[in-house]
Design a protein around this motif. Structure first.
Motif, mmCIF file in Angstrom:
data_model
loop_
_atom_site.group_PDB
_atom_site.id
_atom_site.type_symbol
_atom_site.label_atom_id
_atom_site.label_comp_id
_atom_site.label_asym_id
_atom_site.label_seq_id
_atom_site.Cartn_x
_atom_site.Cartn_y
_atom_site.Cartn_z
ATOM 1 N N LYS A 27 -5.704 -18.622 -33.100
ATOM 2 C CA LYS A 27 -4.840 -17.608 -32.485
ATOM 3 C C LYS A 27 -4.307 -18.097 -31.136
ATOM 4 O O LYS A 27 -3.125 -17.956 -30.834
ATOM 5 N N ALA B 250 -8.795 -20.997 -45.096
ATOM 6 C CA ALA B 250 -7.876 -20.607 -44.021
ATOM 7 C C ALA B 250 -6.607 -21.455 -44.106
ATOM 8 O O ALA B 250 -6.648 -22.659 -43.951
ATOM 9 N N ASP C 85 -6.106 -16.349 -46.103
ATOM 10 C CA ASP C 85 -7.475 -16.867 -46.241
ATOM 11 C C ASP C 85 -8.138 -16.391 -47.526
ATOM 12 O O ASP C 85 -9.327 -16.118 -47.575
ATOM 13 N N ILE D 48 -10.816 -17.168 -36.246
ATOM 14 C CA ILE D 48 -10.909 -18.467 -36.920
ATOM 15 C C ILE D 48 -10.817 -19.596 -35.900
ATOM 16 O O ILE D 48 -9.925 -19.623 -35.061
ATOM 17 N N TYR E 271 -2.712 -11.821 -38.161
ATOM 18 C CA TYR E 271 -3.979 -12.539 -38.302
ATOM 19 C C TYR E 271 -4.908 -11.703 -39.164
ATOM 20 O O TYR E 271 -5.291 -10.618 -38.773
ATOM 21 N N SER E 272 -5.261 -12.226 -40.319
ATOM 22 C CA SER E 272 -6.266 -11.507 -41.112
ATOM 23 C C SER E 272 -7.627 -11.634 -40.428
ATOM 24 O O SER E 272 -8.495 -10.795 -40.565
ATOM 25 N N ASP E 273 -7.781 -12.734 -39.671
ATOM 26 C CA ASP E 273 -9.010 -12.935 -38.905
ATOM 27 C C ASP E 273 -8.636 -13.731 -37.660
ATOM 28 O O ASP E 273 -8.319 -14.920 -37.740
ATOM 29 N N ASP E 274 -8.641 -13.069 -36.499
ATOM 30 C CA ASP E 274 -8.212 -13.780 -35.284
ATOM 31 C C ASP E 274 -9.360 -14.531 -34.608
ATOM 32 O O ASP E 274 -9.223 -15.026 -33.494
#
Length: 215
Positions: free
Chosen positions: A95, A169, A165, A125, A120-123
């Motif tokens: 990110k 990712a 992801d 990472i 961001y599905s997951d910030d």
């Protein structure tokens, strides 16, 4: 030996191209604050001429001017750090890398009314790599998207950056400029190949590929 010489020449040309882009991006970032500083000077001059420049008004405008100068100074420092080469790998958030790349080109995107959609599905990472170089690779791709959106005069131009992801990712960067012409798609990572005949160097995507594959 010849191959090494050519690679060194390309590296040198890439640095010059990046320097040119950096100056262009700084100019974009500074245009607005320079206009604000100019407005402050005009304000002080006009009020002084009319005899209405009170110590309070003067102090307020000086404070505003100093804030703008601090912002401009910070911008230069951020740009300097961004282009500084790294010797060691580090762990960083993906990110942050995207944010850094967008900061550099932000004013240019705003001037061209290009909307950037980030998801961001997951910030959280993380990557272990060379942060600045990876960020430069992202910047090259975003800049290419920006340039083609402007060249093709796309209405409602957009750049989407998102993480897929589902399996692993995967960072995706998309634009709505219509895609790469099938006739040239196999050449776009070749050194010196460019469709931007007026201002392109043909080095950006080549260096991006080099960074991603070798670093």
């Amino acid at each position: 030996e010849e191959k090494t010489k050519n690679e060194q020449l390309l590296m040198q040309q890439s640095k010059l191209a990046m320097l040119g882009e950096m100056i262009g991006n700084i100019a974009h970032q500074w245009r607005q604050p320079l206009m604000q500083l100019s407005a402050i000077i005009m304000y002080l001059d006009a009020y002084n001429e009319k005899g209405k420049l009170t110590p309070e008004k003067f102090a307020t405008k000086i404070k505003d001017g100093n804030s703008i100068i601090d912002f401009m100074s910070k911008t230069i420092e951020d740009f300097r750090n961004y282009y500084k080469p790294e010797k060691q790998k580090e762990i960083f958030l993906l990110k942050d890398c995207i944010d850094n790349a967008l900061f550099i080109v932000n004013s240019s995107l705003k001037t061209s009314n290009i909307e950037v959609i980030i998801n961001y599905s997951d910030d959280a990472i993380e990557l272990e790599s060379f942060k600045n170089e990876f960020s430069q690779a992202l910047l090259n791709i975003i800049t290419n998207a920006k340039d083609i959106l402007i060249d093709r005069k796309i209405l409602d131009p957009k750049i989407s950056i998102y993480l897929d992801d589902t399996k692993e990712a995967k960072l995706c960067i998309e634009d709505n400029a219509g895609g790469v012409d099938k006739e040239i798609i196999d050449k776009i990572f070749d050194p010196y190949f460019t469709t931007k005949y007026d201002y392109g160097t043909g080095i950006g995507l080549y260096m991006t590929k080099l960074i991603i594959e070798e670093k």
